[in-house]
Design a protein around this motif. Structure first.
Motif, PDB file in Angstrom:
ATOM      1  N   HIS A   1       1.203  -1.232  -7.795  1.00  0.00           N
ATOM      2  CA  HIS A   1       0.943   0.028  -7.101  1.00  0.00           C
ATOM      3  C   HIS A   1      -0.092   0.891  -7.818  1.00  0.00           C
ATOM      4  CE1 HIS A   1       3.623  -1.010  -3.999  1.00  0.00           C
ATOM      5  NE2 HIS A   1       3.747   0.211  -3.526  1.00  0.00           N
ATOM      6  N   LEU A   2      -0.844   0.290  -8.712  1.00  0.00           N
ATOM      7  CA  LEU A   2      -2.063   0.905  -9.246  1.00  0.00           C
ATOM      8  C   LEU A   2      -3.300   0.204  -8.685  1.00  0.00           C
ATOM      9  CD1 LEU A   2      -0.936   1.247 -12.983  1.00  0.00           C
ATOM     10  CD2 LEU A   2      -0.903   3.034 -11.221  1.00  0.00           C
ATOM     11  N   SER A   3      -3.089  -0.772  -7.804  1.00  0.00           N
ATOM     12  CA  SER A   3      -4.172  -1.643  -7.345  1.00  0.00           C
ATOM     13  C   SER A   3      -4.920  -1.115  -6.129  1.00  0.00           C
ATOM     14  CB  SER A   3      -3.606  -3.037  -7.013  1.00  0.00           C
ATOM     15  OG  SER A   3      -2.745  -2.974  -5.890  1.00  0.00           O
ATOM     16  N   HIS A   4      -4.419  -0.067  -5.488  1.00  0.00           N
ATOM     17  CA  HIS A   4      -5.019   0.449  -4.256  1.00  0.00           C
ATOM     18  C   HIS A   4      -5.001   1.973  -4.330  1.00  0.00           C
ATOM     19  CE1 HIS A   4      -5.276   1.627  -0.010  1.00  0.00           C
ATOM     20  NE2 HIS A   4      -5.870   0.458   0.195  1.00  0.00           N
TER      21      HIS A   4
ATOM     22  N   VAL B   1      -1.693   3.961  -2.812  1.00  0.00           N
ATOM     23  CA  VAL B   1      -0.426   3.845  -3.533  1.00  0.00           C
ATOM     24  C   VAL B   1      -0.591   4.246  -4.993  1.00  0.00           C
ATOM     25  CG1 VAL B   1       0.687   2.177  -2.008  1.00  0.00           C
ATOM     26  CG2 VAL B   1      -0.848   1.347  -3.781  1.00  0.00           C
ATOM     27  N   GLU B   2      -1.809   4.110  -5.525  1.00  0.00           N
ATOM     28  CA  GLU B   2      -2.058   4.609  -6.876  1.00  0.00           C
ATOM     29  C   GLU B   2      -1.859   6.120  -6.918  1.00  0.00           C
ATOM     30  OE1 GLU B   2      -5.606   4.699 -10.239  1.00  0.00           O
ATOM     31  OE2 GLU B   2      -6.100   4.678  -8.100  1.00  0.00           O
ATOM     32  N   ALA B   3      -2.359   6.818  -5.911  1.00  0.00           N
ATOM     33  CA  ALA B   3      -2.211   8.271  -5.880  1.00  0.00           C
ATOM     34  C   ALA B   3      -0.741   8.668  -5.801  1.00  0.00           C
ATOM     35  CB  ALA B   3      -2.980   8.838  -4.687  1.00  0.00           C
ATOM     36  N   ALA B   4       0.046   7.935  -5.010  1.00  0.00           N
ATOM     37  CA  ALA B   4       1.472   8.225  -4.923  1.00  0.00           C
ATOM     38  C   ALA B   4       2.153   8.003  -6.269  1.00  0.00           C
ATOM     39  CB  ALA B   4       2.115   7.356  -3.840  1.00  0.00           C
ATOM     40  N   THR B   5       1.806   6.905  -6.925  1.00  0.00           N
ATOM     41  CA  THR B   5       2.392   6.595  -8.229  1.00  0.00           C
ATOM     42  C   THR B   5       2.023   7.650  -9.262  1.00  0.00           C
ATOM     43  OG1 THR B   5       2.298   4.235  -7.707  1.00  0.00           O
ATOM     44  CG2 THR B   5       2.592   4.829 -10.019  1.00  0.00           C
ATOM     45  N   LEU B   6       0.749   8.046  -9.263  1.00  0.00           N
ATOM     46  CA  LEU B   6       0.297   9.044 -10.239  1.00  0.00           C
ATOM     47  C   LEU B   6       0.967  10.394  -9.999  1.00  0.00           C
ATOM     48  CD1 LEU B   6      -3.508   8.177 -10.518  1.00  0.00           C
ATOM     49  CD2 LEU B   6      -1.659   7.624 -12.119  1.00  0.00           C
ATOM     50  N   LYS B   7       1.239  10.726  -8.744  1.00  0.00           N
ATOM     51  CA  LYS B   7       1.947  11.978  -8.474  1.00  0.00           C
ATOM     52  C   LYS B   7       3.337  11.953  -9.101  1.00  0.00           C
ATOM     53  CE  LYS B   7       3.798  14.928  -4.795  1.00  0.00           C
ATOM     54  NZ  LYS B   7       3.936  15.136  -3.323  1.00  0.00           N
ATOM     55  N   ALA B   8       4.050  10.827  -8.931  1.00  0.00           N
ATOM     56  CA  ALA B   8       5.381  10.706  -9.527  1.00  0.00           C
ATOM     57  C   ALA B   8       5.304  10.810 -11.043  1.00  0.00           C
ATOM     58  CB  ALA B   8       6.022   9.384  -9.109  1.00  0.00           C
ATOM     59  N   LEU B   9       4.315  10.170 -11.627  1.00  0.00           N
ATOM     60  CA  LEU B   9       4.160  10.205 -13.084  1.00  0.00           C
ATOM     61  C   LEU B   9       3.780  11.603 -13.567  1.00  0.00           C
ATOM     62  CD1 LEU B   9       2.313   6.805 -13.549  1.00  0.00           C
ATOM     63  CD2 LEU B   9       4.606   7.353 -14.378  1.00  0.00           C
ATOM     64  N   ASP B  10       2.916  12.287 -12.822  1.00  0.00           N
ATOM     65  CA  ASP B  10       2.519  13.640 -13.226  1.00  0.00           C
ATOM     66  C   ASP B  10       3.717  14.583 -13.221  1.00  0.00           C
ATOM     67  OD1 ASP B  10      -0.099  12.909 -13.588  1.00  0.00           O
ATOM     68  OD2 ASP B  10      -0.780  13.573 -11.601  1.00  0.00           O
TER      69      ASP B  10
ATOM     70  N   SER C   1      -7.132   3.292 -17.449  1.00  0.00           N
ATOM     71  CA  SER C   1      -7.259   4.703 -17.051  1.00  0.00           C
ATOM     72  C   SER C   1      -5.905   5.385 -16.886  1.00  0.00           C
ATOM     73  CB  SER C   1      -8.044   4.799 -15.735  1.00  0.00           C
ATOM     74  OG  SER C   1      -7.263   4.322 -14.636  1.00  0.00           O
ATOM     75  N   THR C   2      -4.818   4.594 -16.870  1.00  0.00           N
ATOM     76  CA  THR C   2      -3.484   5.173 -16.651  1.00  0.00           C
ATOM     77  C   THR C   2      -2.538   4.977 -17.836  1.00  0.00           C
ATOM     78  OG1 THR C   2      -2.649   3.137 -15.628  1.00  0.00           O
ATOM     79  CG2 THR C   2      -3.665   4.750 -14.160  1.00  0.00           C
TER      80      THR C   2
ATOM     81  N   VAL D   1      -9.859  -4.656 -13.043  1.00  0.00           N
ATOM     82  CA  VAL D   1      -8.419  -4.449 -13.216  1.00  0.00           C
ATOM     83  C   VAL D   1      -8.147  -3.832 -14.586  1.00  0.00           C
ATOM     84  CG1 VAL D   1      -6.164  -5.562 -13.357  1.00  0.00           C
ATOM     85  CG2 VAL D   1      -7.818  -6.314 -11.636  1.00  0.00           C
ATOM     86  N   THR D   2      -8.817  -4.334 -15.610  1.00  0.00           N
ATOM     87  CA  THR D   2      -8.629  -3.786 -16.953  1.00  0.00           C
ATOM     88  C   THR D   2      -8.979  -2.303 -16.991  1.00  0.00           C
ATOM     89  OG1 THR D   2      -9.049  -5.923 -18.018  1.00  0.00           O
ATOM     90  CG2 THR D   2      -9.371  -3.952 -19.360  1.00  0.00           C
ATOM     91  N   ALA D   3     -10.095  -1.952 -16.373  1.00  0.00           N
ATOM     92  CA  ALA D   3     -10.519  -0.553 -16.371  1.00  0.00           C
ATOM     93  C   ALA D   3      -9.500   0.318 -15.642  1.00  0.00           C
ATOM     94  CB  ALA D   3     -11.898  -0.425 -15.727  1.00  0.00           C
ATOM     95  N   LYS D   4      -9.007  -0.159 -14.510  1.00  0.00           N
ATOM     96  CA  LYS D   4      -8.030   0.623 -13.757  1.00  0.00           C
ATOM     97  C   LYS D   4      -6.743   0.828 -14.561  1.00  0.00           C
ATOM     98  CE  LYS D   4      -8.242   2.111 -10.317  1.00  0.00           C
ATOM     99  NZ  LYS D   4      -8.551   3.535  -9.957  1.00  0.00           N
TER     100      LYS D   4
END
Length: 635
Positions: free
Chosen positions: A139-142, A145-154, A198-199, A192-195
């Motif tokens: 869920h960091l691949s798109h 869903v990355e934005a949703a995941t990052l919101k939960a993490l933030d 970044s998190t 993929v490594t860069a993405k």
């Protein structure tokens, strides 16, 4: 106090596991159905270990989505964060076990429901209810869903919560491998490594295999990859090494993996590696969130991973906390854990779904008694059993704690209709009145008919046996019951064993206990016992002691009726209800006998038959509940 220990976020799917082992996925003839997806597996695995977990994911508004929701709820996982998506289908995965090293799988995830998560689907209140958020790599691949995941993490970081990442790298889910490469665990990709990099600073704990750290670190040199991850994250890093166990690094990365902290490993046979990482993560999170040191947390993780690689399926393979403690205390008796009888008994008994602290069963599985009535035909018997079901539902009114026993041969339509209710459902398999015990033809000579039964329907068998039966007769009893019990386990169906010695010979206070001991000695561990209404506290206590000597996890006992009057049953209820292991009753003729006789002769309408049986059933339920209240007051 937090309501939850952790919230996972990411994939969910229905896993269709090839039931045949040792062949190509192309050659699979049938599939077993489980829930899957790394975050979903982890939510279930941690719940089994006693943590309070939730999952944020998406499922379709269809049968497979409902299956995932129901399974999560049965596992005790909070489903508030599960989005039911009317536009997308639930993800599917087809998997197989070819040998110890090849585990082919195909992901069916085009526009799947869990990839439909958006930032609006993240409920801050749910996140704040937990102590930790656990994310997985897919869920960091798109971007969506990355934005949703990052919101939960933030939210988690703002609240001072703990955060964890299972890298969970699947190249084809990142678009760097084809559909036929579902088994692939590593394809190098700078993007993929860069993405990932970044998190990585968002996490307190990062877990992966050596190959997963290779993609996170951008190099296939494991130490160099770990150092690259350390350069952008202060997280504790857990590197999984397969058979070599796992190591933890909380500070600078040393020059060899052996210099990390480790926990004890477990030398077991590898049967199925699929889902092993999620089992490992479940055990690790249990230790981490409980504040254990890394060797202890890794011990939990290694053990949970060992269970997973030795069994079929992902979530179904994971241990309960009770099972894990049993394993630690007793040790490994054989490396193929799935064939360790004692361990598998604890696994089965401590991971059963649904809870039945009390059950009042309307038993209309009778066949001979109805066939002998004046005016009875098979068709009319089937119609009458539908009336019995209506009476049961009228009393139960959708509440838990009620059930029925109904046969398939004469009561098929009632059984089909009953699956839409919350009733406990049991089905008999014995040929009525048979001694020596013979089974209904529909079960088949190989007992393969059980494979056609829906989940949650309990296999009930009545054995007319007595301690004074000769050895040849006992050998026959045991051969049939042992085989049936094993077939139930193979098909993941609960088993109810009913014994009625009083129909064979005279009984005393030890009779039933002796029968119980004999079946346990033969290796039979019923989920339920159905026992005749014994009239003395001594007889009940000896029977209960016999059960609890062998199985502290049994579902319990239900009392049968034997066609006795309500007055007689009330007396037996008063004694039986004193014992917590007695969960209720399973009574039939006392409820339906008069109505059946009159209805078959055309002297009673459908409406009146339903009303009369409902009244009888309701009175028995009241008698049981009053006896139970008196029993509680005696303690």
């Amino acid at each position: 106090m937090k309501k939850l220990d952790l919230v996972t976020i990411g994939r969910s799917s229905v896993d269709l596991y090839g039931a045949q082992v040792g062949g190509r996925l192309e050659d699979m003839r049938s599939f077993d159905k489980y829930i899957g997806g790394s975050p979903t597996n982890i939510a279930c695995g941690t719940a089994r270990l006693g943590l309070k977990s939730a999952v944020i994911t998406g499922v379709g508004d269809e049968h497979m989505g409902r299956f995932i929701l129901e399974e999560l709820e049965r596992e005790g996982v909070d489903t508030r964060g599960v989005k039911v998506d009317a536009e997308r289908l639930t993800a599917l995965v087809l998997l197989g076990i070819r040998d110890q090293e090849q585990f082919p799988l195909i992901f069916y995830r085009e526009q799947c429901a869990d990839m439909g998560l958006t930032v609006d689907d993240i409920d801050p209140a749910l996140i704040r209810d937990a102590r930790a958020v656990v994310a997985t790599g897919t869920h960091l691949s798109h971007p969506q869903v990355e934005a949703a995941t990052l919101k939960a993490l933030d939210i988690a970081r703002q609240e001072g919560m703990q955060t964890a990442l299972d890298i969970d790298y699947r190249p084809n889910l990142w678009g760097v491998a084809g559909h036929g490469e579902g088994e692939s665990r590593f394809v190098a990709s700078d993007q993929v490594t860069a993405k990932l990099q970044s998190t990585l600073h968002l996490f307190d704990l990062i877990v992966g295999t050596e190959e997963e750290f290779h993609i996170a670190g951008g190099t296939t040199d494991t130490i160099a990859a770990l150092k690259a991850v350390r350069a952008v994250s202060n997280a504790a890093l857990i590197c999984k090494r397969g058979a070599a166990g796992a190591v933890a690094f909380t500070g600078d990365i040393p020059d060899t993996l052996d210099d990390g902290e480790s926990g004890p490993g477990f030398a077991i046979e590898v049967f199925n590696v699929l889902g092993a990482g999620d089992g490992f993560m479940s055990g690790l999170l249990k230790g981490w969130l409980d504040g254990e040191d890394w060797p202890t947390a890794l011990k939990y993780a290694n053990a949970c991973g060992a269970f997973a690689v030795s069994r079929h399926g992902c979530t179904p393979a994971y241990p309960s906390w009770q099972e894990l403690q049993f394993f630690f205390e007793r040790g490994i008796k054989q490396p193929d854990l799935r064939n360790d009888v004692a361990l598998e008994q604890v696994h089965w008994a401590s991971n059963r779904h649904l809870d039945w602290p009390s059950v009042r069963i309307f038993a209309f599985d009778h066949r001979i008694q109805l066939e002998e009535l004046e005016g009875a035909t098979n068709e009319k018997i089937g119609q009458f059993k539908l009336l019995c079901l209506d009476a049961a539902n009228r009393v139960a009114q959708g509440q838990p704690g009620y059930g029925l026993l109904c046969d398939e041969r004469l009561g098929r339509d009632a059984l089909y209709r009953a699956v839409d209710t919350p009733l406990w459902i049991g089905r008999p398999v014995e040929w009525p009145g048979s001694r020596p015990l013979t089974l209904e033809p529909g079960i088949g000579p190989d007992y393969g008919g059980l494979s056609e039964w829906p989940r949650d329907q309990v296999v009930k068998v009545l054995c007319f046996c007595h301690p004074d039966d000769d050895e040849a007769t006992w050998a026959d009893h045991e051969a049939t019951i042992v085989r049936l019990f094993q077939a139930c386990r193979r098909n993941r169906l609960e088993f109810l064993l009913e014994v009625i010695p009083s129909k064979v010979a005279a009984v005393n206070d030890t009779t039933t206990a002796q029968i119980i001991e004999r079946f346990y000695a033969a290796g039979v561990y019923p989920d339920w016992w159905k026992l005749e209404p014994m009239t003395t506290p001594e007889a009940w206590q000896q029977a209960i002691d016999a059960i609890e000597r062998h199985d502290r996890n049994t579902r319990g006992i239900v009392v049968l009726g034997l066609g006795e009057s309500e007055e007689k049953l009330a007396e037996s209820f008063d004694i039986a209800a004193r014992y917590p292991l007695v969960k209720g009753f399973a009574v039939g003729r006392t409820i339906f006998a008069d109505s059946a006789s009159r209805w078959m002769r055309g002297e009673l309408s459908d409406k009146d038959a339903i009303a009369t049986m409902a009244d009888n059933y309701r009175r028995l339920c009241t008698l049981w509940d009053k006896a139970l209240a008196r029993g509680d007051s005696h303690e």
